[in-house]
Design a protein around this motif. Structure first.
Motif, PDB file in Angstrom:
ATOM      1  N   PHE A   7       2.103   2.545  -2.087  1.00 36.72           N
ATOM      2  CA  PHE A   7       0.866   1.811  -2.316  1.00 36.72           C
ATOM      3  C   PHE A   7      -0.230   2.686  -2.916  1.00 36.72           C
ATOM      4  CE2 PHE A   7       2.695  -1.060   0.948  1.00 36.72           C
ATOM      5  CZ  PHE A   7       2.510  -2.268   0.316  1.00 36.72           C
ATOM      6  N   HIS A   8      -0.297   3.941  -2.489  1.00 39.31           N
ATOM      7  CA  HIS A   8      -1.380   4.816  -2.944  1.00 39.31           C
ATOM      8  C   HIS A   8      -1.374   4.987  -4.460  1.00 39.31           C
ATOM      9  CE1 HIS A   8      -2.925   6.021   0.969  1.00 39.31           C
ATOM     10  NE2 HIS A   8      -1.681   6.182   1.387  1.00 39.31           N
ATOM     11  N   ASP A  11      -3.873   2.533  -6.205  1.00 40.67           N
ATOM     12  CA  ASP A  11      -5.266   2.430  -5.775  1.00 40.67           C
ATOM     13  C   ASP A  11      -6.205   2.069  -6.932  1.00 40.67           C
ATOM     14  OD1 ASP A  11      -4.868   2.794  -3.114  1.00 40.67           O
ATOM     15  OD2 ASP A  11      -5.538   4.890  -3.045  1.00 40.67           O
ATOM     16  N   CYS A 192       5.839  -4.503   4.522  1.00 35.41           N
ATOM     17  CA  CYS A 192       4.777  -3.531   4.821  1.00 35.41           C
ATOM     18  C   CYS A 192       3.465  -4.070   4.267  1.00 35.41           C
ATOM     19  CB  CYS A 192       5.098  -2.142   4.269  1.00 35.41           C
ATOM     20  SG  CYS A 192       5.618  -2.090   2.548  1.00 35.41           S
ATOM     21  N   GLU A 193       2.383  -3.590   4.830  1.00 29.76           N
ATOM     22  CA  GLU A 193       1.046  -4.042   4.453  1.00 29.76           C
ATOM     23  C   GLU A 193       0.148  -2.838   4.229  1.00 29.76           C
ATOM     24  OE1 GLU A 193      -2.600  -6.286   6.719  1.00 29.76           O
ATOM     25  OE2 GLU A 193      -0.686  -7.352   6.602  1.00 29.76           O
ATOM     26  N   TYR A 194      -0.742  -2.958   3.256  1.00 34.60           N
ATOM     27  CA  TYR A 194      -1.646  -1.869   2.892  1.00 34.60           C
ATOM     28  C   TYR A 194      -3.063  -2.429   2.862  1.00 34.60           C
ATOM     29  CZ  TYR A 194      -3.401   2.121   0.081  1.00 34.60           C
ATOM     30  OH  TYR A 194      -4.071   3.232  -0.390  1.00 34.60           O
TER      31      TYR A 194
END
Length: 255
Positions: A7-8, A11, A192-194
């Motif tokens: 996820f990063h 951004d 998954c969650e961000y």
């Protein structure tokens, strides 16, 4: 094992998407109320979506990021295609997302059902969750695959290996109170969650200053900003009432 996702690395695009949603929910809705002093605002839900899509066009599209148009009968949707990271992204409220798998007797798949079926077939939920919803119980693989092709045209194919992220949010008045990116499996369970909360910034909306603000009224604007900051944790109605009262008094003083 639950699906791993970087996820990063996203951004940059996440920040732009959050800005588009915040503006659509806040400033754009305030402007809509101002420009349309109707008795009722039943179209607001659609207006908010239209404003967010317009902001996506202005904030998110780049050389490697596209805004894809698709249709469902008379309704037009938009999804984001990130060519660099090979992901597609859709945006909806948490309430809308939760309603999709609960609707029975569909005559055709919801677009997100088809996208998740193709792109996220290998996503594993992050913990054991009970689900009464199964894509295959409603529609065959062939139906879902063909619907996916009709949504994507040739912009993304089944063989391209894209992953899909759903950006989901909640609102409190004219503010975004929760926002996250979710990697969902075809049964709408979360792999998954961000959290995207770090990209939320206070929305001072109607206090935006013109660049040509004169020295004589800078102190007045400063006072308004201080009042806005103190009231920020209250609901929008209270904030707006306080600001309107101050502005009316300032206008009387200047008259």
């Amino acid at each position: 094992m639950p699906e791993k996702f970087a996820f990063h690395d996203l951004d940059g695009i996440f920040a732009d998407i959050v800005a588009a949603i915040v503006k659509g929910v806040g400033q754009d809705v305030r402007d809509y109320y101002k420009d349309n002093p109707d008795e009722t605002h039943n179209a607001l839900k659609l207006v908010r979506g239209d404003k967010i899509n317009t902001n996506l066009r202005n904030f998110v599209v780049s050389d490697s990021v596209e805004l894809k148009t698709f249709k469902r009968y008379s309704w037009e949707g938009r999804l984001i295609i990130d060519r660099q990271h090979k992901i597609t992204i859709t945006i909806c409220t948490v309430q809308t997302l939760e309603a999709i798998p609960n609707k029975k007797n569909r005559t055709c798949p919801h677009y997100l059902m088809s996208i998740l079926h193709v792109e996220n077939s290998d996503v594993v939920p992050n913990y054991k969750q009970m689900s009464l919803f199964q894509n295959d119980d409603q529609f065959s693989d062939e139906v879902l695959d063909n619907d996916y092709k009709s949504i994507m045209d040739d912009d993304v194919t089944i063989e391209d290996g894209y992953k899909h992220l759903a950006i989901v949010y909640k609102t409190d008045g004219l503010n975004v109170s929760y926002i996250a990116a979710r990697l969902l499996n075809p049964n709408f369970l979360t792999g998954c969650e961000y959290s995207l909360d770090k990209f939320l910034t206070p929305d001072f909306g109607d206090l935006t200053m013109d660049n040509n603000t004169t020295d004589s009224n800078k102190n007045d604007v400063s006072r308004l900003i201080n009042v806005k900051t103190e009231a920020f944790t209250k609901d929008d109605k209270s904030r707006n009432e306080k600001l309107i009262g101050i502005k009316e008094q300032e206008e009387k003083n200047q008259a």
